[in-house]
Motif scaffolding. Structure first.
Motif, PDB file in Angstrom:
ATOM      1  N   VAL A   1       0.848  -1.189   0.000  1.00  0.00           N
ATOM      2  CA  VAL A   1       0.000   0.000   0.000  1.00  0.00           C
ATOM      3  C   VAL A   1       0.887   1.244   0.000  1.00  0.00           C
ATOM      4  O   VAL A   1       1.805   1.365   0.815  1.00  0.00           O
ATOM      5  CB  VAL A   1      -0.915   0.033   1.252  1.00  0.00           C
ATOM      6  CG1 VAL A   1      -1.796   1.274   1.246  1.00  0.00           C
ATOM      7  CG2 VAL A   1      -1.748  -1.237   1.342  1.00  0.00           C
ATOM      8  N   VAL A   2       0.611   2.156  -0.928  1.00  0.00           N
ATOM      9  CA  VAL A   2       1.263   3.469  -0.919  1.00  0.00           C
ATOM     10  C   VAL A   2       0.233   4.471  -0.434  1.00  0.00           C
ATOM     11  O   VAL A   2      -0.915   4.479  -0.886  1.00  0.00           O
ATOM     12  CB  VAL A   2       1.807   3.853  -2.313  1.00  0.00           C
ATOM     13  CG1 VAL A   2       2.294   5.299  -2.330  1.00  0.00           C
ATOM     14  CG2 VAL A   2       2.939   2.910  -2.704  1.00  0.00           C
TER      15      VAL A   2
ATOM     16  N   MET B   1      -1.354   6.422  -9.038  1.00  0.00           N
ATOM     17  CA  MET B   1      -1.036   7.696  -8.379  1.00  0.00           C
ATOM     18  C   MET B   1      -2.308   8.467  -8.059  1.00  0.00           C
ATOM     19  O   MET B   1      -2.436   9.048  -6.976  1.00  0.00           O
ATOM     20  CB  MET B   1      -0.111   8.527  -9.278  1.00  0.00           C
ATOM     21  CG  MET B   1       0.192   9.932  -8.763  1.00  0.00           C
ATOM     22  SD  MET B   1      -1.071  11.179  -9.140  1.00  0.00           S
ATOM     23  CE  MET B   1      -0.975  11.261 -10.911  1.00  0.00           C
ATOM     24  N   LEU B   2      -3.275   8.467  -8.979  1.00  0.00           N
ATOM     25  CA  LEU B   2      -4.524   9.183  -8.738  1.00  0.00           C
ATOM     26  C   LEU B   2      -5.327   8.527  -7.616  1.00  0.00           C
ATOM     27  O   LEU B   2      -5.991   9.223  -6.850  1.00  0.00           O
ATOM     28  CB  LEU B   2      -5.349   9.290 -10.018  1.00  0.00           C
ATOM     29  CG  LEU B   2      -4.792  10.296 -11.032  1.00  0.00           C
ATOM     30  CD1 LEU B   2      -5.544  10.188 -12.359  1.00  0.00           C
ATOM     31  CD2 LEU B   2      -4.842  11.718 -10.493  1.00  0.00           C
ATOM     32  N   GLU B   3      -5.257   7.190  -7.507  1.00  0.00           N
ATOM     33  CA  GLU B   3      -5.903   6.523  -6.376  1.00  0.00           C
ATOM     34  C   GLU B   3      -5.281   6.991  -5.063  1.00  0.00           C
ATOM     35  O   GLU B   3      -5.998   7.264  -4.092  1.00  0.00           O
ATOM     36  CB  GLU B   3      -5.763   5.002  -6.491  1.00  0.00           C
ATOM     37  CG  GLU B   3      -6.674   4.371  -7.505  1.00  0.00           C
ATOM     38  CD  GLU B   3      -6.512   2.860  -7.575  1.00  0.00           C
ATOM     39  OE1 GLU B   3      -5.813   2.263  -6.731  1.00  0.00           O
ATOM     40  OE2 GLU B   3      -7.094   2.261  -8.510  1.00  0.00           O
ATOM     41  N   VAL B   4      -3.965   7.062  -5.028  1.00  0.00           N
ATOM     42  CA  VAL B   4      -3.278   7.557  -3.825  1.00  0.00           C
ATOM     43  C   VAL B   4      -3.745   8.974  -3.521  1.00  0.00           C
ATOM     44  O   VAL B   4      -4.091   9.303  -2.383  1.00  0.00           O
ATOM     45  CB  VAL B   4      -1.741   7.515  -4.002  1.00  0.00           C
ATOM     46  CG1 VAL B   4      -1.041   8.207  -2.838  1.00  0.00           C
ATOM     47  CG2 VAL B   4      -1.249   6.080  -4.148  1.00  0.00           C
ATOM     48  N   HIS B   5      -3.753   9.806  -4.543  1.00  0.00           N
ATOM     49  CA  HIS B   5      -4.087  11.226  -4.374  1.00  0.00           C
ATOM     50  C   HIS B   5      -5.533  11.426  -3.915  1.00  0.00           C
ATOM     51  O   HIS B   5      -5.790  12.217  -3.006  1.00  0.00           O
ATOM     52  CB  HIS B   5      -3.834  11.958  -5.693  1.00  0.00           C
ATOM     53  CG  HIS B   5      -4.089  13.425  -5.628  1.00  0.00           C
ATOM     54  ND1 HIS B   5      -3.306  14.290  -4.892  1.00  0.00           N
ATOM     55  CD2 HIS B   5      -5.052  14.175  -6.204  1.00  0.00           C
ATOM     56  CE1 HIS B   5      -3.780  15.517  -5.014  1.00  0.00           C
ATOM     57  NE2 HIS B   5      -4.837  15.487  -5.800  1.00  0.00           N
ATOM     58  N   HIS B   6      -6.472  10.723  -4.537  1.00  0.00           N
ATOM     59  CA  HIS B   6      -7.890  10.942  -4.250  1.00  0.00           C
ATOM     60  C   HIS B   6      -8.419  10.107  -3.078  1.00  0.00           C
ATOM     61  O   HIS B   6      -9.304  10.557  -2.357  1.00  0.00           O
ATOM     62  CB  HIS B   6      -8.743  10.678  -5.491  1.00  0.00           C
ATOM     63  CG  HIS B   6      -8.514  11.667  -6.593  1.00  0.00           C
ATOM     64  ND1 HIS B   6      -8.818  13.005  -6.478  1.00  0.00           N
ATOM     65  CD2 HIS B   6      -7.977  11.514  -7.824  1.00  0.00           C
ATOM     66  CE1 HIS B   6      -8.495  13.634  -7.587  1.00  0.00           C
ATOM     67  NE2 HIS B   6      -7.979  12.751  -8.431  1.00  0.00           N
TER      68      HIS B   6
ATOM     69  N   ARG C   1      -4.786   6.294  -0.422  1.00  0.00           N
ATOM     70  CA  ARG C   1      -3.952   5.099  -0.490  1.00  0.00           C
ATOM     71  C   ARG C   1      -4.275   4.320  -1.759  1.00  0.00           C
ATOM     72  O   ARG C   1      -5.347   4.510  -2.349  1.00  0.00           O
ATOM     73  CB  ARG C   1      -4.180   4.195   0.714  1.00  0.00           C
ATOM     74  CG  ARG C   1      -5.592   3.697   0.854  1.00  0.00           C
ATOM     75  CD  ARG C   1      -5.777   2.718   1.993  1.00  0.00           C
ATOM     76  NE  ARG C   1      -5.735   1.357   1.478  1.00  0.00           N
ATOM     77  CZ  ARG C   1      -5.480   0.290   2.198  1.00  0.00           C
ATOM     78  NH1 ARG C   1      -5.230   0.386   3.476  1.00  0.00           N
ATOM     79  NH2 ARG C   1      -5.458  -0.913   1.672  1.00  0.00           N
ATOM     80  N   SER C   2      -3.369   3.449  -2.139  1.00  0.00           N
ATOM     81  CA  SER C   2      -3.605   2.560  -3.271  1.00  0.00           C
ATOM     82  C   SER C   2      -2.787   1.296  -3.085  1.00  0.00           C
ATOM     83  O   SER C   2      -1.639   1.359  -2.625  1.00  0.00           O
ATOM     84  CB  SER C   2      -3.209   3.232  -4.592  1.00  0.00           C
ATOM     85  OG  SER C   2      -3.409   2.348  -5.676  1.00  0.00           O
TER      86      SER C   2
ATOM     87  N   TYR D   1       2.697  -2.697   4.151  1.00  0.00           N
ATOM     88  CA  TYR D   1       2.102  -3.896   3.589  1.00  0.00           C
ATOM     89  C   TYR D   1       1.077  -4.454   4.555  1.00  0.00           C
ATOM     90  O   TYR D   1       1.136  -4.188   5.758  1.00  0.00           O
ATOM     91  CB  TYR D   1       3.157  -4.946   3.213  1.00  0.00           C
ATOM     92  CG  TYR D   1       4.069  -5.370   4.328  1.00  0.00           C
ATOM     93  CD1 TYR D   1       3.726  -6.432   5.173  1.00  0.00           C
ATOM     94  CD2 TYR D   1       5.273  -4.728   4.525  1.00  0.00           C
ATOM     95  CE1 TYR D   1       4.582  -6.815   6.197  1.00  0.00           C
ATOM     96  CE2 TYR D   1       6.135  -5.112   5.560  1.00  0.00           C
ATOM     97  CZ  TYR D   1       5.780  -6.162   6.374  1.00  0.00           C
ATOM     98  OH  TYR D   1       6.612  -6.543   7.392  1.00  0.00           O
ATOM     99  N   GLU D   2       0.121  -5.181   4.005  1.00  0.00           N
ATOM    100  CA  GLU D   2      -0.953  -5.758   4.802  1.00  0.00           C
ATOM    101  C   GLU D   2      -1.404  -7.057   4.139  1.00  0.00           C
ATOM    102  O   GLU D   2      -1.213  -7.230   2.931  1.00  0.00           O
ATOM    103  CB  GLU D   2      -2.136  -4.796   4.911  1.00  0.00           C
ATOM    104  CG  GLU D   2      -2.811  -4.508   3.565  1.00  0.00           C
ATOM    105  CD  GLU D   2      -3.833  -3.393   3.624  1.00  0.00           C
ATOM    106  OE1 GLU D   2      -3.819  -2.591   4.553  1.00  0.00           O
ATOM    107  OE2 GLU D   2      -4.665  -3.336   2.677  1.00  0.00           O
ATOM    108  N   ARG D   3      -1.962  -7.944   4.953  1.00  0.00           N
ATOM    109  CA  ARG D   3      -2.497  -9.176   4.383  1.00  0.00           C
ATOM    110  C   ARG D   3      -3.595  -8.838   3.396  1.00  0.00           C
ATOM    111  O   ARG D   3      -4.401  -7.952   3.630  1.00  0.00           O
ATOM    112  CB  ARG D   3      -3.056 -10.063   5.494  1.00  0.00           C
ATOM    113  CG  ARG D   3      -1.987 -10.741   6.307  1.00  0.00           C
ATOM    114  CD  ARG D   3      -2.551 -11.492   7.463  1.00  0.00           C
ATOM    115  NE  ARG D   3      -3.741 -12.259   7.119  1.00  0.00           N
ATOM    116  CZ  ARG D   3      -4.036 -13.441   7.629  1.00  0.00           C
ATOM    117  NH1 ARG D   3      -3.249 -13.986   8.511  1.00  0.00           N
ATOM    118  NH2 ARG D   3      -5.144 -14.066   7.298  1.00  0.00           N
TER     119      ARG D   3
END
Length: 81
Positions: A9-10, A40-45, A48-49, A75-77
């Motif tokens: 996850v970023v 990047m847009l998912e992270v921005h809006h 996280r992505s 990171y996550e399961r």
């Protein structure tokens, strides 16, 4: 539990430019420009992505590398809800 996939996850941060995040996704993961921009847009809006999935070892490697680029990554399961 070892066979459960792990997500990388970023998270959004106030430091990195959107263009730099796209650059990291393209150069590190080898993603196309379109896929890198979408993530990047998912992270921005969304704040996280999930940018990759794999074994725990792969996830740890990716997170460490992304930290080297200055991104906030964890990171996550994959079954984490």
């Amino acid at each position: 539990m070892l066979n459960v996939p792990w997500n990388v996850v970023v998270w959004d941060d106030p430091v990195n430019l959107m263009s730099y995040v796209v650059y990291v996704f393209r150069s590190y993961f080898g993603y196309s420009d379109g896929k890198a921009r979408k993530l990047m847009l998912e992270v921005h809006h969304n704040g996280r992505s999930i940018v990759a999935s794999g074994t725990l070892e792969e996830a740890e490697t990716h997170v460490s590398a992304l930290h080297g680029y200055g991104l906030w990554a964890t990171y996550e399961r994959a079954d984490h809800n």
